[in-house]
Design a protein around this motif. Structure first.
Motif, PDB file in Angstrom:
ATOM      1  N   UNK A  90       0.850  -1.201   0.000  1.00 49.79           N
ATOM      2  CA  UNK A  90       0.000   0.000   0.000  1.00 49.79           C
ATOM      3  C   UNK A  90       0.884   1.250   0.000  1.00 49.79           C
ATOM      4  N   UNK A  91       1.945   1.225   0.815  1.00 52.62           N
ATOM      5  CA  UNK A  91       2.879   2.353   0.881  1.00 52.62           C
ATOM      6  C   UNK A  91       3.542   2.579  -0.479  1.00 52.62           C
ATOM      7  N   UNK A  92       4.047   1.526  -1.091  1.00 56.00           N
ATOM      8  CA  UNK A  92       4.739   1.665  -2.374  1.00 56.00           C
ATOM      9  C   UNK A  92       3.801   2.131  -3.479  1.00 56.00           C
ATOM     10  N   UNK A  93       2.554   1.655  -3.460  1.00 57.68           N
ATOM     11  CA  UNK A  93       1.574   2.117  -4.451  1.00 57.68           C
ATOM     12  C   UNK A  93       1.269   3.601  -4.236  1.00 57.68           C
ATOM     13  N   UNK A  94       1.179   4.023  -2.981  1.00 60.13           N
ATOM     14  CA  UNK A  94       0.922   5.440  -2.685  1.00 60.13           C
ATOM     15  C   UNK A  94       2.084   6.308  -3.166  1.00 60.13           C
TER      16      UNK A  94
END
Length: 142
Positions: free
Chosen positions: A73-77
């Motif tokens: 989720x962090x990397x996609x954000x």
């Protein structure tokens, strides 16, 4: 540090990290004359904080965020934020050393003694991220 519950989050504070030492270990930087400026670090901290605010929004919408990993989720954000910045003419992709420093910030703020793959999405529900979301996405580091 003596600020475990305060704004600097004690030993995990990005603000008190030994960034000159960390940056001296990055091969891309070690082999060049390039130095990481305070501005570069501030930009990466801002990107991290914006990504974590986005993760907080995601964590508030899923069932059992404690059972889901924060990393994807962090990397996609981060990728969405970089894409938005690129579309606005404010920058391009991150360099390899910028990715490494961003990961170090992520680990320092969220991982503590865990590897980042073990950090649950529920970490995005801890302070200060819900407050950042309540205020609206910030445009300067806290």
């Amino acid at each position: 540090v003596g600020d475990l519950g305060g704004r600097l989050w004690g030993w995990a504070a990005v603000e008190v990290a030994d960034w000159p030492h960390l940056c001296s270990t990055i091969p891309d930087l070690k082999s060049s004359a390039q130095k990481v400026s305070a501005y570069d670090l501030a930009e990466l901290v801002l990107l991290f904080e914006q990504a974590m605010a986005s993760c907080c929004v995601e964590a508030q919408t899923v069932d059992r965020p404690e059972d889901q990993p924060l990393g994807p989720v962090f990397h996609a954000a981060v990728e969405r934020l970089i894409s938005a910045r690129r579309e606005a003419g404010l920058g391009t992709s991150l360099s390899s050393w910028q990715h490494l420093i961003l990961e170090a910030i992520h680990l320092r703020r969220n991982g503590y003694v865990r590897i980042t793959e073990d950090v649950p999405l529920s970490e995005a529900l801890r302070a200060p991220w819900p407050e950042a979301v309540r205020r609206g996405f910030q445009d300067e580091p806290s």
